[in-house]
Design an enzyme around this catalytic site. Structure first.
Site, short mmCIF file in Angstrom:
data_model
loop_
_atom_site.label_atom_id
_atom_site.label_comp_id
_atom_site.label_asym_id
_atom_site.label_seq_id
_atom_site.Cartn_x
_atom_site.Cartn_y
_atom_site.Cartn_z
CG HIS A 64 -1.25 0.01 -6.64
ND1 HIS A 64 -1.14 0.10 -5.16
CD2 HIS A 64 -2.67 0.10 -6.60
CE1 HIS A 64 -2.33 -0.13 -4.49
NE2 HIS A 64 -3.32 0.29 -5.33
CG ASP B 139 1.70 0.22 -3.33
OD1 ASP B 139 1.99 0.70 -4.36
OD2 ASP B 139 0.74 -0.16 -2.90
CB SER C 114 -5.31 1.88 -3.70
OG SER C 114 -5.58 0.54 -3.73
#
Length: 352
Positions: free
Chosen positions: A85, A115, A193
């Site tokens: 993402h 992911d 992230s």
């Protein structure tokens, strides 16, 4: 001048700087944390994702920052691991190393269902320090963990915590779920992230991917994709550009649709059978109307003896299986139970 020298007899002591008290040696756990950060920080990078937009006055194409995230050096060939993402919305990417040098990166592969994504930078090997790799197989709740990332653009931020839970399940970028996820209370904020989650030996045990928070900011619950999943998927992304997932070759109705339209409470209703795929060769069928006006459809109730209660269960059962393996699929067809053998095929999908 006498006052500045501290020689004026009635000059108040509170006007002068206080003496510094010696602190002694750092505590052992502090020294350990510092060493973990010093060792791992050079492996952590800052990723800027950019998109191309045209200036309406000049008609020139401009690179506009789309977002930022974290990644880490996987090997000396210049492969950088991050979250899918982080790079999904970008058309070009920039990687900033720990020495603040910036390098243009290209995407090598991505797996939205986990992911995970891999970028590549062309950098002399001596500028790269691959992160030490651990395992997530023997983790225990209560272990100390350390997260390094770039929350809100603050590069190389260290946060600490413990493993709060194991075996969690979170939604994936591809619409499915990621199983076996690590839960931690180490602070993970926007920008973290794709960064590493480390154990007390400084080894990678997970990739920070998400937080649970009503506000979008840290609320004490963070999640990381386990290292064993990373170590399985990343080499596939480097070699093939995508994960080599095995599939039956069917599309499935969502559970709500299966219940509302077909009255199926348990099982996965086949919506589409792709030509030339494994299920097509095995005779699986999409819904169709018979000459008598009856709606016919196939419901997958088990794969290799494991009960299928909802559509997502099919992907979970196939997790870890390889293309070329044969599975036994049990169907409910027109009220009759049918069992067929299907040779799994690799998922055919675009790079991103």
């Amino acid at each position: 001048m006498l006052r500045n020298a501290g020689l004026w007899p009635w000059y108040p002591a509170s006007y002068r700087p206080r003496a510094v008290q010696p602190r002694g040696d750092l505590a052992a756990d502090e020294q350990s944390t510092i060493e973990i950060f010093r060792t791992a920080a050079p492996s952590v990078v800052h990723i800027t994702s950019m998109s191309l937009q045209r200036d309406w006055l000049t008609r020139n194409l401009l690179r506009i920052p789309e977002g930022t995230g974290t990644g880490f050096v996987w090997d000396e060939a210049g492969h950088i691991v991050t979250n899918y993402h982080v790079v999904a919305a970008g058309s070009s990417f920039q990687v900033t190393l720990s020495d603040n040098t910036r390098w243009r990166a290209r995407i090598v592969g991505g797996e939205p269902e986990k992911d995970l994504a891999v970028l590549k930078i062309d950098v002399p090997p001596n500028k790269l320090r691959p992160i030490p790799l651990g395992t997530s197989a023997d983790l225990q709740v209560g272990q100390k963990v350390f997260a390094i990332g770039n929350p809100f653009g603050l590069d190389h931020t260290l946060t600490t915590g413990v493993i709060s839970g194991l075996g969690r399940e979170i939604p994936s970028q591809g619409g499915g779920t990621i199983d076996g996820v690590i839960q931690t209370d180490a602070a993970i904020n926007p920008g973290n992230s794709g960064g590493p989650l480390l154990d007390s030996a400084g080894r990678l045990i997970g990739v920070n991917t998400a937080i649970y928070s009503p506000s979008g900011a840290y609320a004490g619950i963070g999640f990381a994709v386990p290292a064993d999943t990373v170590n399985e998927i990343v080499p596939q992304l480097i070699q093939y550009g995508r994960a080599q997932r095995a599939v039956l070759g069917v599309g499935l109705f969502e559970d709500e649709m299966a219940q509302r339209v077909f009255g199926v409470e348990e099982g996965a209703v086949i919506a589409k059978v792709y030509n030339q795929e494994a299920a097509f060769e095995a005779g699986l069928r999409p819904p169709y109307w018979g000459e008598d006006g009856t709606l016919h459809f196939d419901v997958i109730t088990a794969v290799d003896g494991k009960v299928i209660r909802r559509a997502q269960d099919v992907a979970k059962v196939l997790e870890g299986k390889k293309p070329g393996e044969t599975v036994s699929v049990t169907l409910l067809r027109d009220g009759q139970e049918v069992t067929v053998s299907i040779t799994l095929m690799p998922l055919r999908q675009p790079l991103r």
